[in-house]
Design a protein around this motif. Structure first.
Motif, mmCIF file in Angstrom:
data_model
loop_
_atom_site.group_PDB
_atom_site.id
_atom_site.type_symbol
_atom_site.label_atom_id
_atom_site.label_comp_id
_atom_site.label_asym_id
_atom_site.label_seq_id
_atom_site.Cartn_x
_atom_site.Cartn_y
_atom_site.Cartn_z
ATOM 1 N N ARG A 191 -1.873 114.172 26.551
ATOM 2 C CA ARG A 191 -2.024 112.603 26.294
ATOM 3 C C ARG A 191 -1.470 112.366 25.122
ATOM 4 O O ARG A 191 -0.670 111.183 24.837
ATOM 5 N N LEU A 192 -1.656 112.987 23.954
ATOM 6 C CA LEU A 192 -1.099 112.590 22.632
ATOM 7 C C LEU A 192 0.167 112.933 22.631
ATOM 8 O O LEU A 192 1.209 111.968 22.193
ATOM 9 N N ASP A 193 0.814 113.862 23.543
ATOM 10 C CA ASP A 193 2.549 114.064 23.409
ATOM 11 C C ASP A 193 2.999 112.978 24.129
ATOM 12 O O ASP A 193 3.983 112.452 23.804
ATOM 13 N N ALA A 194 2.365 112.475 25.413
ATOM 14 C CA ALA A 194 2.868 111.503 25.974
ATOM 15 C C ALA A 194 2.751 110.001 25.221
ATOM 16 O O ALA A 194 3.745 109.323 25.292
ATOM 17 N N LEU A 195 1.770 109.870 24.470
ATOM 18 C CA LEU A 195 1.651 108.935 23.710
ATOM 19 C C LEU A 195 2.969 108.851 22.893
ATOM 20 O O LEU A 195 3.652 107.727 22.399
ATOM 21 N N HIS A 196 3.058 109.839 22.080
ATOM 22 C CA HIS A 196 4.141 109.971 21.146
ATOM 23 C C HIS A 196 5.446 109.635 21.609
ATOM 24 O O HIS A 196 6.408 108.838 20.921
ATOM 25 N N GLN A 197 5.812 110.227 22.645
ATOM 26 C CA GLN A 197 6.976 110.167 23.378
ATOM 27 C C GLN A 197 7.390 108.656 23.946
ATOM 28 O O GLN A 197 8.247 108.214 23.765
ATOM 29 N N ALA A 198 6.266 108.078 24.514
ATOM 30 C CA ALA A 198 6.475 106.791 24.819
ATOM 31 C C ALA A 198 6.560 105.825 23.950
ATOM 32 O O ALA A 198 7.497 105.048 23.952
ATOM 33 N N LEU A 199 5.563 105.954 22.634
ATOM 34 C CA LEU A 199 6.088 104.879 21.681
ATOM 35 C C LEU A 199 7.610 105.219 21.058
ATOM 36 O O LEU A 199 7.995 104.286 20.546
ATOM 37 N N ARG A 200 7.902 106.292 20.984
ATOM 38 C CA ARG A 200 9.203 106.576 20.489
ATOM 39 C C ARG A 200 10.335 106.117 21.377
ATOM 40 O O ARG A 200 11.374 105.419 20.919
ATOM 41 N N GLU A 201 10.176 106.372 22.474
ATOM 42 C CA GLU A 201 11.300 106.485 23.612
ATOM 43 C C GLU A 201 11.286 105.315 24.675
ATOM 44 O O GLU A 201 12.554 105.033 25.001
ATOM 45 N N ASP A 202 10.080 105.108 24.997
ATOM 46 C CA ASP A 202 10.066 104.188 26.218
ATOM 47 C C ASP A 202 9.918 102.502 26.085
ATOM 48 O O ASP A 202 9.763 101.922 27.090
ATOM 49 N N LEU A 203 9.454 102.261 24.716
ATOM 50 C CA LEU A 203 9.315 100.848 24.374
ATOM 51 C C LEU A 203 10.601 100.479 23.873
ATOM 52 O O LEU A 203 11.110 100.894 22.795
ATOM 53 N N GLN A 204 11.444 99.537 24.429
ATOM 54 C CA GLN A 204 12.853 99.286 23.844
ATOM 55 C C GLN A 204 12.997 97.670 23.585
ATOM 56 O O GLN A 204 12.101 96.759 24.118
ATOM 57 N N LEU A 205 13.597 97.421 22.508
ATOM 58 C CA LEU A 205 13.946 96.052 22.063
ATOM 59 C C LEU A 205 15.440 95.706 22.114
ATOM 60 O O LEU A 205 16.207 96.711 22.130
ATOM 61 N N VAL A 206 15.901 94.626 22.321
ATOM 62 C CA VAL A 206 17.261 94.203 22.257
ATOM 63 C C VAL A 206 17.436 93.789 20.796
ATOM 64 O O VAL A 206 16.838 92.874 20.316
ATOM 65 N N ILE A 207 18.213 94.357 20.090
ATOM 66 C CA ILE A 207 18.496 94.303 18.876
ATOM 67 C C ILE A 207 19.775 93.545 18.634
ATOM 68 O O ILE A 207 20.794 93.815 19.067
ATOM 69 N N ILE A 208 19.751 92.424 17.873
ATOM 70 C CA ILE A 208 20.839 91.221 17.821
ATOM 71 C C ILE A 208 21.226 91.229 16.499
ATOM 72 O O ILE A 208 20.459 90.818 15.499
ATOM 73 N N ASP A 209 22.384 92.016 16.068
ATOM 74 C CA ASP A 209 22.643 92.031 14.576
ATOM 75 C C ASP A 209 23.743 90.870 14.426
ATOM 76 O O ASP A 209 24.849 90.839 14.864
ATOM 77 N N LEU A 210 23.581 89.881 13.416
ATOM 78 C CA LEU A 210 24.393 88.617 13.130
ATOM 79 C C LEU A 210 25.463 89.431 12.242
ATOM 80 O O LEU A 210 25.165 90.224 11.561
ATOM 81 N N GLU A 211 26.629 88.457 12.481
ATOM 82 C CA GLU A 211 27.710 88.794 11.716
ATOM 83 C C GLU A 211 28.043 87.949 10.802
ATOM 84 O O GLU A 211 27.421 86.518 10.988
ATOM 85 N N SER A 212 28.985 87.803 10.010
ATOM 86 C CA SER A 212 29.341 86.850 8.905
ATOM 87 C C SER A 212 29.739 85.255 9.476
ATOM 88 O O SER A 212 29.048 84.323 8.907
ATOM 89 N N ASP A 213 30.004 85.257 10.514
ATOM 90 C CA ASP A 213 30.468 83.784 11.130
ATOM 91 C C ASP A 213 29.176 83.286 11.901
ATOM 92 O O ASP A 213 29.402 82.275 12.693
ATOM 93 N N ASP A 214 27.981 84.108 12.004
ATOM 94 C CA ASP A 214 26.976 83.560 12.927
ATOM 95 C C ASP A 214 26.143 82.693 12.064
ATOM 96 O O ASP A 214 26.025 83.079 10.870
ATOM 97 N N ASP A 215 25.542 81.563 12.499
ATOM 98 C CA ASP A 215 24.626 80.875 11.950
ATOM 99 C C ASP A 215 23.105 81.066 12.234
ATOM 100 O O ASP A 215 22.699 80.967 13.105
ATOM 101 N N PRO A 216 22.523 81.745 10.958
ATOM 102 C CA PRO A 216 21.169 82.078 11.245
ATOM 103 C C PRO A 216 20.112 80.932 11.532
ATOM 104 O O PRO A 216 19.299 81.188 12.148
#
Length: 596
Positions: A191-216
């Motif tokens: 269970r501990l190994d499954a939890l570790h792997q799940a938190l590392r690899e199975d939960l995903q985010l879409v990362i939006i990196d703004l560039e210099s011409d984007d308006d935050p």
């Protein structure tokens, strides 16, 4: 902008700090709306990993980051435009897993989780560089204490201070401990190994990196944190601090001067209070009243941020500092509406206003309280509060509509060139329309005597009126007793009167059915109502007058009931007489001048 989909280990594996700007809101995620759904997701993917289920990856929303210029001597950092709440919560999950593993003797897994919470910066001069996430100013101390405590006992002490960050840590710690079981369980390590792997690899985010011409700013305004929408005040705060940056102002100093108190008082401002049929955060209510005052128009709840930008754009030469100072000033006034002493004139006024369920006068009151604060303005302020209260109470008893009040008070703000006691009184006296007139003494008395108070007037208003009458009965010779606002409304002649209350000569000249109808009408007049304790109510409710009178006089401490000493009988005539006596006090409590 650049967009990537990354698991948590790719978000947290690099030596980097993700910083929330000081102008973002503090941590507001809570158990039911946010932590519970996140835990269900974590448990689901961990169990899928444990069962070798191929379909286990889960998307947890977006993260918007802006580049920060950092010197080579400092740790690389990026600014969180959206996602601070989510990232802070993930760090609580990982820190709880880290510390739980250490407590259970699983040091390898504890170190593995630590790589997702701590930066490896042995040569840094700043001890806070160790944190991969650095929240907004208001949360930094409790975040630091939670992340470095290392044991559950110390964090429990932090959580007792109503801080949400340590509460989140404890929530996930307990659930992780329950799900993993004990080290002697054969399923523990899988269970501990499954939890570790799940938190590392199975939960995903879409990362939006703004560039210099984007308006935050534009991007921030269009995004909401998952499950907890941004309040208009959050958007206003971001807008003003972005403006400050453009104008070259010191954001840290501005935050300390004008905004840090909002963040320290987060429980007050984000607490939802009822207004009419709906409940809204106090922050929203204040912003709406403030903008109504400034724009002199009724601003809808859904247009608050747009309204603020429109207001700020009216005088483009104004600085962010000036706008913040004004916003903070009126916020302090709005906060004071609920902090006046109960026995002060302002405290009594705002209590009565709450019972009248009328807040459309608040924009006017923001300016009135600001302008007439201080003893030198006492007479003017007292007159304004008395006139507004009289206007509202008289209209309520005369059963006149309150639907037009928002337009009425906006029109007052527009038409009065300079707010004063006289200009407000003149305005209230000017109208003769049913939607906005101030009933005179003749109309007020007619309604007072004839109205079915108990059935036609909201109970909270009836109680408030009886409390006000009680206060008016004190003389210099009587000690003041603070009235218990938990007292209940009692009919002196009960609604079930037939057994102990025979029809008297007052109604004896009428046929029985008419006399009965006549009496039933008198039951609900103000003259037949008083206030008693809940415990006394059932003991005397339907008993005969002499018994009821004796018990009221024996147990009641309020002045409203002292007059019953001389009331040997209680019938329609006594009710009418008391109704008229009470009106004599009501017309003094809520006077209406004939002219200004």
């Amino acid at each position: 902008m650049k967009v990537d989909k990354l698991p948590l280990n790719r978000v947290f594996d690099r030596t980097e700090r993700l910083e929330a700007p000081l102008f973002q809101r503090p941590y507001v995620w809570e158990r039911e709306q946010n932590w519970e759904p996140l835990w269900c997701t974590i448990r689901t993917v961990a169990e899928a990993r444990l069962n070798n289920d191929a379909h286990r990856t889960t998307f947890l929303g977006e993260l918007v980051l802006d580049q920060l210029e950092t010197p080579l001597s400092q740790i690389h950092a990026r600014q969180i435009i959206d996602g601070q709440q989510r990232l802070t919560t993930f760090q609580m999950v990982l820190a709880a897993a880290r510390d739980l593993c250490a407590a259970l003797g699983e040091q390898r897994f504890s170190q593995a989780f630590r790589k997702l919470t701590d930066n490896d910066v042995p040569l840094s001069d700043n001890p806070d560089d160790i944190f991969k996430v650095w929240p907004t100013n208001a949360d930094r101390r409790v975040f630091r204490d939670t992340m470095t405590a290392g044991n559950k006992r110390e964090i429990i002490a932090l959580a007792f201070k109503n801080a949400l960050i340590p509460q989140a840590y404890l929530y996930f710690y307990d659930l992780l401990q329950e799900w993993l079981g004990t080290p002697d369980d054969p399923d523990f390590l899988p269970r501990l190994d499954a939890l570790h792997q799940a938190l590392r690899e199975d939960l995903q985010l879409v990362i939006i990196d703004l560039e210099s011409d984007d308006d935050p700013q534009e991007i921030f305004e269009t995004l909401n944190a998952l499950g907890t929408p941004l309040l208009p005040a959050d958007l206003i705060k971001n807008y003003l601090f972005r403006m400050a940056e453009i104008q070259g102002l010191n954001s840290e100093r501005l935050n300390a001067q004008y905004w840090s108190r909002f963040d320290r008082e987060i429980s007050f401002w984000r607490d939802e209070v009822r207004q009419g049929r709906l409940k809204r955060p106090r922050y929203d209510l204040f912003v709406r009243h403030y903008l109504t005052l400034m724009l002199k128009e009724d601003v809808s709840a859904g247009e608050l941020f747009k309204g603020f930008k429109r207001y700020a754009g009216r005088e483009p030469e104004r600085t962010a500092c000036e706008l913040m100072r004004e916003f903070r000033s009126y916020g302090t006034i709005y906060r004071s509406f609920e902090t006046y002493a109960d026995d002060s004139r302002e405290g009594i006024f705002f209590y009565r206003l709450e019972q009248l369920d009328t807040s459309t006068v608040f924009p006017l009151l923001l300016e009135v309280i600001r302008k007439f604060a201080g003893d030198e303005h006492r007479r003017q302020l007292d007159q304004i509060l008395t006139d507004i209260e009289s206007f509202l109470v008289r209209r309520s008893i005369c059963q006149l509509t309150s639907k037009n009040y928002n337009h009425l008070f906006v029109e007052m703000l527009r038409s009065i060139p300079a707010i004063s006691a006289k200009s407000i009184r003149d305005f209230l006296l000017a109208s003769s329309a049913d939607t906005s007139r101030w009933p005179d003494d003749v109309e007020f008395e007619k309604a007072w005597i004839n109205i079915d108070f108990y059935r036609k007037v909201k109970r909270s208003k009836v109680r408030m009126i009886l409390e006000a009458l009680n206060d008016s009965l004190f003389t210099p010779k009587t000690e003041k007793v603070r009235i218990d606002r938990q007292l209940t409304i009692e009919h002196l002649m009960p609604r079930d009167w037939e057994q102990h209350w025979p029809l008297t000569a007052f109604s004896g000249n009428f046929p029985l059915d008419i006399a009965t109808e006549f009496r039933n009408e008198y039951l609900h007049k103000i003259g037949n109502l008083t206030l008693i304790t809940r415990s006394l109510n059932p003991a005397i409710s339907n008993g005969p007058w002499q018994t009821k009178r004796r018990e009221i006089l024996k147990h009641s401490a309020i002045h409203l009931n002292r007059a019953f000493l001389e009331a040997e009988t209680w019938d329609e005539e006594a009710i009418l007489h008391r109704t008229k006596v009470l009106f004599g006090h009501a017309v003094k409590i809520w006077p209406r001048p004939q002219t200004s």
